[in-house]
Design an enzyme around this catalytic site. Structure first.
Site, PDB file in Angstrom:
ATOM      1  N   GLU A  57       0.259  -2.247   8.247  1.00  0.00           N
ATOM      2  CA  GLU A  57       1.637  -2.421   7.785  1.00  0.00           C
ATOM      3  C   GLU A  57       2.433  -3.123   8.886  1.00  0.00           C
ATOM      4  OE1 GLU A  57       2.748  -1.323   4.610  1.00  0.00           O
ATOM      5  OE2 GLU A  57       0.583  -1.272   4.513  1.00  0.00           O
ATOM      6  N   LYS A  93       0.585   6.938  -1.036  1.00  0.00           N
ATOM      7  CA  LYS A  93      -0.477   6.622  -1.996  1.00  0.00           C
ATOM      8  C   LYS A  93      -0.956   7.885  -2.717  1.00  0.00           C
ATOM      9  CE  LYS A  93      -2.037   2.483   0.468  1.00  0.00           C
ATOM     10  NZ  LYS A  93      -2.905   2.017   1.557  1.00  0.00           N
ATOM     11  N   VAL A 144      -2.220   1.238  -4.455  1.00  0.00           N
ATOM     12  CA  VAL A 144      -3.140   2.241  -3.899  1.00  0.00           C
ATOM     13  C   VAL A 144      -4.553   1.661  -3.870  1.00  0.00           C
ATOM     14  CG1 VAL A 144      -4.096   4.567  -4.143  1.00  0.00           C
ATOM     15  CG2 VAL A 144      -1.753   4.109  -4.905  1.00  0.00           C
ATOM     16  N   THR A 198       0.869 -12.127   3.494  1.00  0.00           N
ATOM     17  CA  THR A 198      -0.587 -11.993   3.325  1.00  0.00           C
ATOM     18  C   THR A 198      -0.950 -11.866   1.844  1.00  0.00           C
ATOM     19  OG1 THR A 198      -0.605 -10.820   5.428  1.00  0.00           O
ATOM     20  CG2 THR A 198      -2.572 -10.617   4.094  1.00  0.00           C
ATOM     21  N   GLY A 257      -4.930  -8.408   9.339  1.00  0.00           N
ATOM     22  CA  GLY A 257      -3.961  -8.351   8.237  1.00  0.00           C
ATOM     23  C   GLY A 257      -4.039  -7.069   7.428  1.00  0.00           C
TER      24      GLY A 257
HETATM   25  N1  HSE Z   1      -1.779  -0.884   5.658  1.00  0.00           N
HETATM   26  C1  HSE Z   1      -2.476  -0.565   4.457  1.00  0.00           C
HETATM   27  C2  HSE Z   1      -3.856  -0.048   4.812  1.00  0.00           C
HETATM   28  C3  HSE Z   1      -2.549  -1.771   3.583  1.00  0.00           C
HETATM   29  O1  HSE Z   1      -4.261  -0.227   5.962  1.00  0.00           O
HETATM   30  O2  HSE Z   1      -4.528   0.534   3.975  1.00  0.00           O
HETATM   31  C4  HSE Z   1      -2.993  -1.495   2.191  1.00  0.00           C
HETATM   32  O3  HSE Z   1      -2.105  -0.667   1.510  1.00  0.00           O
END
Ligand code: HSE
Length: 406
Positions: A186, A201, A128, A11, A183
């Protein structure tokens, strides 16, 4: 011309290639006339029919041993093999840009030290807050200040899920599936749902804000898997929204960091941050309150942050951009000392009796009614986590408890 290699054509990787080719002229201006060219894409797969097919390699050594590659963009995610690849690239004299929070949280200080020693750069704006600039502001714009607090909605997936559950009453699993299809999530959705992504983060942000290494493993972390539509109903009843918050604040000489779902009231700017948006609230001793807001996940917002780092790395070939993040570990304050109000739901078949027990343990509390049978719900006064846990144990029958953000 500056040649780069992109590790991972998923992605974010495909977004990086799209922005570099779609915004070529503008990027060239921003680098002071140097064109950025993607020379290689490393991926296990081939992409027949895709214009990048000719650039695809499956062997990382091709990239490592090509002296023309000046910047490596790592957007594979996960600690390995990303860590090995990134370290090798830096040791070979190539700057690295990454969106990989797992890598940065686990190995940030070491990789920064190698890049400094070799007059290179290790940049991680996209790790982040997706498209939100927050690393560079912490590292460059707020350096005159002393950070007292960082609180944020740092995970787009869980914010999307909680917002939809709040607004539309949709079920947890349906909305999670939507977030995955868009998308945002994770590869392993438990990293989002259980708070591990937000934890890494806030560890990165805290390390940059306080200059020492905040180990993500030391941060108390709770996810949203236990949040039900009934919890959301109670939160609404007291005028709040449930958000997965990642917080880090100075308490005396120590730093208290945690990740947990909390009820946020309308007077807090994080209350209105919905869907995939993230927001990071920073309180500085001199600057006061500052808020950063934007798309926290998704292909192009995240890729935009990555490419901005590529531009920065291209502008600083041969010069290290100083980042203060020592490998010395910061000992965090015991979470038992964190003080909050809690919304507590207790199972009961005798409301008056339960109320008596609650008052005996917690003092005079505010009862909350949301029309749910067989429960007694109340809001505590400010109480330390440790004391709350002990009193809840004595009370028994607690269905759920949610912190209320002060
Ligand atoms: N899976 C993470 C989120 C992607 O949903 O924030 C961005 O770091």
């Amino acid at each position: 011309m500056i040649n780069i290699a992109v590790l991972g054509y998923g992605t974010v990787g495909s977004g990086v290639v799209e922005i570099i080719s779609g915004n070529r002229d503008n990027i060239k201006k921003r680098t002071g006339g140097k064109e950025i060219s993607v020379k290689y894409v490393l991926d296990k797969k081939d992409f027949p029919g895709n214009p990048i097919q000719d650039k695809v390699v499956h062997d990382y050594d091709v990239i490592l041993n090509d002296p023309e590659v000046k910047i490596v963009v790592e957007v594979m995610g996960g600690v390995e093999p990303a860590y090995t690849y990134v370290k090798q690239a830096l040791l070979k004299g190539k700057s690295v840009v990454t969106s990989n929070k797992e890598l940065v949280a686990a190995h940030g200080p070491e990789l920064l030290a190698i890049s400094k020693e070799n007059k290179l750069n290790f940049l991680f704006e996209a790790s982040v807050g997706g498209g939100i600039p927050i690393i560079r502001p912490l590292n460059q714009s707020l350096t005159a200040d002393e950070i007292e607090e960082i609180s944020g909605i740092l995970n787009g997936t869980t914010n999307y899920v909680l917002s939809k559950m709040t607004k539309e009453g949709s079920s947890f699993h349906t909305v999670l599936k939507e977030a995955q299809d868009l998308g945002y999530a994770e590869r392993d959705p438990s990293a989002d749902v259980d708070g591990h992504d937000a934890c890494r983060k806030i560890a990165i942000l805290s390390s940059l804000a306080f200059g020492m290494h905040v180990d993500f493993k030391d941060i108390y972390t709770e996810g949203i898997a236990n949040i039900s539509d009934i919890d959301i109903k109670y939160a609404k009843e007291i005028g709040g929204h449930i958000k997965l918050l990642a917080t880090s604040e100075k308490i005396g000489d120590q730093v208290l960091a945690m990740v947990a779902p909390m009820i946020v009231k309308p007077d807090n700017p994080l209350y209105s941050v919905n869907d995939v948006f993230n927001a990071i609230f920073v309180r500085g001793r001199y600057i006061g309150d500052v808020m950063f807001y934007g798309s926290g996940a998704g292909k192009l917002p995240t890729a935009s942050s990555v490419v901005s780092d590529v531009v920065d790395a291209a502008k600083h070939i041969g010069t290290n951009i100083m980042t203060i993040w020592s490998s010395k570990k910061l000992d965090l304050c015991d979470v038992k000392r964190a003080k909050h109000q809690f919304l507590v739901r207790v199972a009961t078949d005798d409301e008056e009796e339960t109320k008596k027990q609650v008052t005996g343990l917690f003092g005079v509390v505010r009862q909350v009614r949301a029309g749910i049978d067989g429960e007694f719900a109340f809001i505590t006064n400010d109480i330390e986590e440790g004391e709350f846990k002990e009193k809840s144990r004595q009370l028994g029958g607690v269905i759920n408890r949610i912190r209320i953000k002060a």
